[in-house]
Design an enzyme around this catalytic site. Structure first.
Site, PDB file in Angstrom:
ATOM      1  N   GLU A   1       0.686  -1.662  -0.098  1.00  0.00           N
ATOM      2  CA  GLU A   1       0.079  -0.192  -0.067  1.00  0.00           C
ATOM      3  C   GLU A   1       0.750   1.255   0.185  1.00  0.00           C
ATOM      4  O   GLU A   1       1.969   0.981   0.848  1.00  0.00           O
ATOM      5  CB  GLU A   1      -1.122   0.007   0.816  1.00  0.00           C
ATOM      6  CG  GLU A   1      -1.935  -1.208   0.846  1.00  0.00           C
ATOM      7  CD  GLU A   1      -3.485  -0.603   1.289  1.00  0.00           C
ATOM      8  OE1 GLU A   1      -3.332   0.992   0.391  1.00  0.00           O
ATOM      9  OE2 GLU A   1      -4.047  -1.352   1.133  1.00  0.00           O
ATOM     10  N   ASP A   2       0.447   2.496  -0.733  1.00  0.00           N
ATOM     11  CA  ASP A   2       0.823   3.637  -0.829  1.00  0.00           C
ATOM     12  C   ASP A   2       2.401   3.850  -0.709  1.00  0.00           C
ATOM     13  O   ASP A   2       2.748   4.851  -0.192  1.00  0.00           O
ATOM     14  CB  ASP A   2       0.384   3.963   0.681  1.00  0.00           C
ATOM     15  CG  ASP A   2      -1.273   4.321   0.509  1.00  0.00           C
ATOM     16  OD1 ASP A   2      -1.878   3.985  -0.574  1.00  0.00           O
ATOM     17  OD2 ASP A   2      -1.295   4.416   1.709  1.00  0.00           O
TER      18      ASP A   2
ATOM     19  N   CYS B   1      -6.281   5.257  -3.257  1.00  0.00           N
ATOM     20  CA  CYS B   1      -6.457   3.305  -4.052  1.00  0.00           C
ATOM     21  C   CYS B   1      -7.441   2.849  -4.664  1.00  0.00           C
ATOM     22  O   CYS B   1      -7.240   1.855  -5.739  1.00  0.00           O
ATOM     23  CB  CYS B   1      -6.040   2.885  -2.352  1.00  0.00           C
ATOM     24  SG  CYS B   1      -7.379   3.142  -1.652  1.00  0.00           S
TER      25      CYS B   1
ATOM     26  N   ASP C   1       0.575  -0.186  -4.676  1.00  0.00           N
ATOM     27  CA  ASP C   1      -1.284   0.496  -5.591  1.00  0.00           C
ATOM     28  C   ASP C   1      -1.497   1.556  -6.193  1.00  0.00           C
ATOM     29  O   ASP C   1      -1.869   1.748  -6.682  1.00  0.00           O
ATOM     30  CB  ASP C   1      -2.294  -0.381  -4.876  1.00  0.00           C
ATOM     31  CG  ASP C   1      -2.321   0.075  -3.474  1.00  0.00           C
ATOM     32  OD1 ASP C   1      -1.792   1.479  -2.754  1.00  0.00           O
ATOM     33  OD2 ASP C   1      -3.671   0.528  -2.471  1.00  0.00           O
TER      34      ASP C   1
END
Length: 630
Positions: free
Chosen positions: A41-42, A81, A244
């Site tokens: 994530e991120d 996201c 993502d």
């Protein structure tokens, strides 16, 4: 495509010939590759050690890169996201299908299928661990299993699989809880702070904190890869590792700069499948430009399933590999509770950004974003006059265009759009942006309130854009007038106020908002307060307040939509209330009712209500600070 390899294992067969040679092999299910996606994530690519970062601690991902191919030019389509994941699951550009505004249950066109369903029909076991967040109505039939416990291990013996593992540890929220400096593994004093950030203790702390989280994420990657190895599946499984979207410190996630858009991508192919990427060798590096649009067609290409014609990306591996594209396209529409609109184009050297709401500051208050103490400290430095020009720019209104030389300026702080030496580059990238918006029939220029009404009537935005007389050329041209200051655009805006198209009227009213003094007579705007389209009414109200200080009639319009069942109308209305501050205090009792049922609601309307009433949600001990310009 240029590959730099530690070995000279360069294959010269064309993809078509390779496909023909392996045609019989693909007919045998046992020889089809498994596909494993590991998604963090991120995190931007620069958080990973193998992307030339000695401060990062990512031994497992670095080892994977030494065994596979590392992509230098991989990009998400959106720096957040849910719209980004919309691209991944569909193989389509979110502004084309109307899934560009963050966190929505949008209705996709009837023909669109989540791509794992094609693999499932072909006999694959499909599993997704923990996160979907696809920004559109779900298609649960795409998965054999989608849960916190989902795994390829539940398949039938010998069944090929497509399996996704989403690692949450590096999510933005990972830096919100307090962490003592003594508990940090990475030294804040040694972190490299980008030019756009002030070097506050909180900023350095959060940068180091995030690197700690990346290290934990890397260990989880290692566990997944070890399990694959222990089960004897590594030699039959193609592994993807990527993030993502970019992030996560302020001005990265949610923003279309390199730190929001440039993601890591590493793909490891077992030797038996090396022919699926001509030129592949362990430890190789490619500068081929790829985007999330390409991921779905690439997976289908790798397993020998025909790529549906509606997918907008290009397979970069497999028996349906396509020539490399020259540009990567990206966007920002509404994110969290705040409206803004950017479009961006990236080639291998330059990033171009077009701001269609230049009158809005970059750093609009967003409740979730402001949970980070680093961002709070940045804002505090600005409010006390302690930021330099580069650092302070985040809290100011935007230029119409931005152009950055990525190699010379990786932080994207030296805007070349006004430099005569780069005029030809600017014109080329500007034209490419326009062409793609038109070609993709970008729905992001339609007010979300209109999109919301379509969904309430079970109409897919994609279908609306093709069956309603929707003229993207005219809409884009009107959007380009906002903030331009050109005399010809002033005439166009005035004419647009009486257009038969509500989208044109909306952008014309915004043009008045962005350029006070453009319309000398407020009587030209007053009729729009009774416009049949609510989004136009609210935008006209904003213009009348901003330009003329009109209050009474504006407040009556806003009151009509604060409790609208159309959530986009409510958000748009509350955003104007927030803009007006104490001038709209007569509406505060109405705003307070939004929080009566649940003061800590996650709804976007509730976030705006808390901001208006200065009641930040105490998500973590630090809370969030209200944004007030001096």
């Amino acid at each position: 495509m240029k590959l730099k390899s530690k070995t000279m294992n360069i294959r010269t067969l064309s993809p078509i010939l390779l496909s023909a040679l392996h045609l019989n092999v693909w007919a045998q299910p046992d020889d089809r590759p498994n596909i494993l996606w590991i998604v963090s994530e991120d995190n931007t690519n620069t958080f990973i050690g193998c992307y030339s970062n000695d401060y990062a601690t990512t031994p497992n991902i670095d080892k994977l890169a030494s065994e596979g191919v590392r992509f230098k030019n991989a990009f998400c389509t959106a720096p957040v996201c849910s719209p980004s994941r919309s691209t991944l699951i569909s193989g389509m550009y979110p502004p084309t299908i109307g899934t560009d505004n963050m966190r929505s249950e949008y209705l996709p066109p009837a023909f669109l299928r989540f791509f794992p369903s094609y693999l499932r029909e072909a006999g694959y076991y499909t599993s997704n661990n923990e996160k979907k967040d696809y920004n559109m109505v779900d298609q649960p039939e795409a998965w054999d299993e989608s849960s916190l416990k989902a795994t390829y291990k539940n398949r039938k013996p010998g069944q090929p699989f497509f399996s996704v593992f989403n690692l949450m540890i590096t999510h933005e929220s990972g830096i919100f809880p307090a962490k003592a400096e003594a508990d940090l593994k990475h030294d804040p004093a040694k972190v490299k702070v980008p030019a756009y950030h002030p070097s506050t203790p909180e900023m350095r702390h959060d940068w180091a904190y995030y690197y700690d989280n990346v290290e934990v994420m890397d260990s989880k990657v290692g566990l997944i890869l070890k399990e694959l190895e222990d089960l004897g599946l590594a030699e039959n499984t193609i592994v993807f590792y990527y993030s993502d979207n970019g992030g996560v410190l302020g001005r990265s996630k949610r923003f279309v700069y390199e730190n929001g858009m440039h993601v890591p991508l590493i793909v490891r192919l077992p030797l038996k499948y090396a022919h699926l990427f001509p030129g592949y060798a362990p430890g190789s590096v490619t500068d081929r430009l790829v985007t999330f649009l390409d991921f779905a067609p690439t997976v289908l290409s790798l397993v020998g399933i025909p790529i549906p014609g509606y997918m907008q990306g290009k397979a970069f591996m497999g028996n349906q590999i396509r020539p490399e594209q020259e540009y990567a396209y990206g966007f920002r529409s509404r994110m969290d509770e705040r409206y803004d609109l950017y479009r961006t184009v990236r080639d291998k050297k330059y990033r171009y950004i077009r701001n269609y709401m230049p009158h809005k500051i970059y750093g609009q208050y967003s409740e979730y974003l402001m949970q980070a103490r680093s961002l709070q400290s940045w804002q505090n430095e600005f409010l006390h006059g302690r930021t330099n020009e580069t650092q302070g720019r985040f809290w100011e209104v935007k230029p119409l265009e931005e152009l950055y030389d990525i190699n010379a300026d990786p932080d994207n702080v030296n805007n070349l759009a006004g430099n005569p030496e780069y005029r030809k580059v600017l014109e080329r990238m500007r034209e490419e942006n326009r062409d793609w918006i038109i070609k993709s029939r970008d729905l992001g220029f339609i007010p979300e309130a209109i999109i919301f009404d379509l969904l309430q009537n079970n109409i897919a935005p994609y279908d609306y854009s093709r069956n309603s007389g929707h003229d993207i050329n005219k809409i884009l041209r009107m959007a380009e007038t906002v903030g331009s200051g050109l005399a010809k655009d002033k005439r166009m805006i005035i004419k647009g106020l009486t257009s038969s198209d509500p989208v044109i009227r909306y952008w014309a009213a915004m043009g008045c908002t962005a350029q006070p003094g453009l319309v000398e007579d407020k009587n030209m705007l007053l009729p729009l307060l009774n416009d049949p389209e609510p989004a136009v009414r609210i935008m006209a109200a904003e213009a009348l307040y901003t330009v003329y200080g009109e209050k009474e009639q504006v407040i009556e319009v806003l009151r009509q939509f604060i409790f609208s069942e159309n959530q986009a109308e409510a958000m748009q209305s509350l955003s104007v209330v927030d803009l007006m501050g104490e001038d709209a205090s007569v509406l505060f009792s109405d705003v307070r009712k939004i929080l009566d049922k649940d003061p800590n609601s996650w709804a976007h309307e509730a976030k705006l209500a808390r901001k208006i009433l200065n009641h930040p949600r105490k998500m973590y001990p630090s809370g969030a600070v209200p944004f007030v310009l001096p």
